[in-house]
Design an enzyme around this catalytic site. Sequence first.
Site, PDB file in Angstrom:
ATOM      1  N   VAL A   1      62.278  67.032   8.780  1.00  0.00           N
ATOM      2  CA  VAL A   1      61.532  67.088  10.043  1.00  0.00           C
ATOM      3  C   VAL A   1      60.812  65.770  10.269  1.00  0.00           C
ATOM      4  CG1 VAL A   1      59.530  68.163  11.181  1.00  0.00           C
ATOM      5  CG2 VAL A   1      61.126  69.591   9.912  1.00  0.00           C
ATOM      6  N   LYS A   2      60.825  65.335  11.527  1.00  0.00           N
ATOM      7  CA  LYS A   2      60.003  64.184  11.909  1.00  0.00           C
ATOM      8  C   LYS A   2      58.892  64.699  12.817  1.00  0.00           C
ATOM      9  CE  LYS A   2      60.238  59.984  14.747  1.00  0.00           C
ATOM     10  NZ  LYS A   2      61.050  58.840  15.159  1.00  0.00           N
ATOM     11  N   THR A   3      57.657  64.348  12.476  1.00  0.00           N
ATOM     12  CA  THR A   3      56.552  64.782  13.318  1.00  0.00           C
ATOM     13  C   THR A   3      55.433  63.753  13.258  1.00  0.00           C
ATOM     14  OG1 THR A   3      55.146  66.680  13.885  1.00  0.00           O
ATOM     15  CG2 THR A   3      55.326  66.171  11.558  1.00  0.00           C
TER      16      THR A   3
END
Length: 292
Positions: free
Chosen positions: A204-206
Site C-alpha cells: 500500500v502507498k499512503t
Amino acid sequence: MADQDGLKVAKDYHVEEAFANNGGFYVKGAGSLDWGMKKHLANIFDPKSGNTVMFAFDHGYFMGSTAGLERLDLVIPRLMPHIDCLMGTRGALRTCVSPDNRKAIALRVSSGSSMLNEDLSHEVVAVDIEDSIRMNADCMAVQTFIGADGQLSSIDNLSRVINAGLRYSIPTLGVVAVGKDMERTDRFFKLATRIVAEMGVQLVKTYYCDNFEEVVAACPVPIVVAGGKKLPENEALTLAYRSIQGGARGLDMGRNIFQSEHSAEMAQAIRQIVHEAYTDKQAWEFFQDAIH
Ligand code: R5P
C-alpha cells in the site's frame, strides 16, 4: 455488512508487537504467497533492510509535463543509482528508461482523469495484465479513492487488477488517494489502508499522519509513504525519518526528489534513512556535505 449502531472505536493496535504471521518471509503479509509473488516483492524490498526507495515519476498520467520531469530521459538515469524501484507509466518506462536497468518496476496501470477535471476520482484500468507481464512489472499500481465519488469504480479497478495479479503472481500496489476536501487524519488512513489491504493488495502507498504507527499496525501488508508536494529538503527528510520510525517499509517520493535543485543528493539522503537507519538530522548533514 455489519450494523454500525453502537460501533466501538478500534484502539488495541499493539504497536510494539511485531506482525505475527510472516511465515519465514521478511515482507509483511507475504508469508503465504507463492514464489513468484515473493520474488517480485524481494525485487522491491531490500532483503537486508526490508525497505525500499521508490521514485515516483508517474505524474504525467494526469498532470502531463510536470516541473522537474520535463525530460524523463535525462532525469531518470541521473537518479537511478540511488533508487530501488521505479514507479512510472508504461509510456514513460518504454520510451525513457533503458531495459538493461536492474531496478524494480512499479507500473502505473490505472488512469482516466487529468488536471482539467474537477473530480479526479474516476479512473479505469488502462494497462492489461498481458502488458504488465511484458513490462516485467514487479507490481501494478492502482489509485483508490475511498470516500470519493469514484470509490466504487476504483474498488472495481483494484479488484480486477488484484485478480489478474494473483493469476500471474504479480503484486498489486494500492495507492490511497486523498482528494482536495478529504481529511488527512489517522482515522481516514486507517480506514482506507485497511480496506485496500483487505481487498487483497500486497503493498500500500499512503500518506504520513499523526498516529502513523497505528495505521501501520492495522495494515497487514507493507506501507510505503507518499511524498506529496515539494517541501524544503530538511522537512522532507524529517517526513521520511518519521515514516520509517513509524513502521513504513519505504518512501515513494516524487516531487521532493525531482524538484530539488540537488535531486541526486536528495535521493541519496533519503536512501540513508531508508536503508542505513540515519536520523533526519544525520541525513540532513549528509545532504549538506554532498551538495558542497
Ligand atoms: C500518487 O498518488 C501518484 O502516484 C502520484 O502521481 C505520484 O506518486 C506523486 O508523487 P509525489 O506526490 O511524491 O510527487
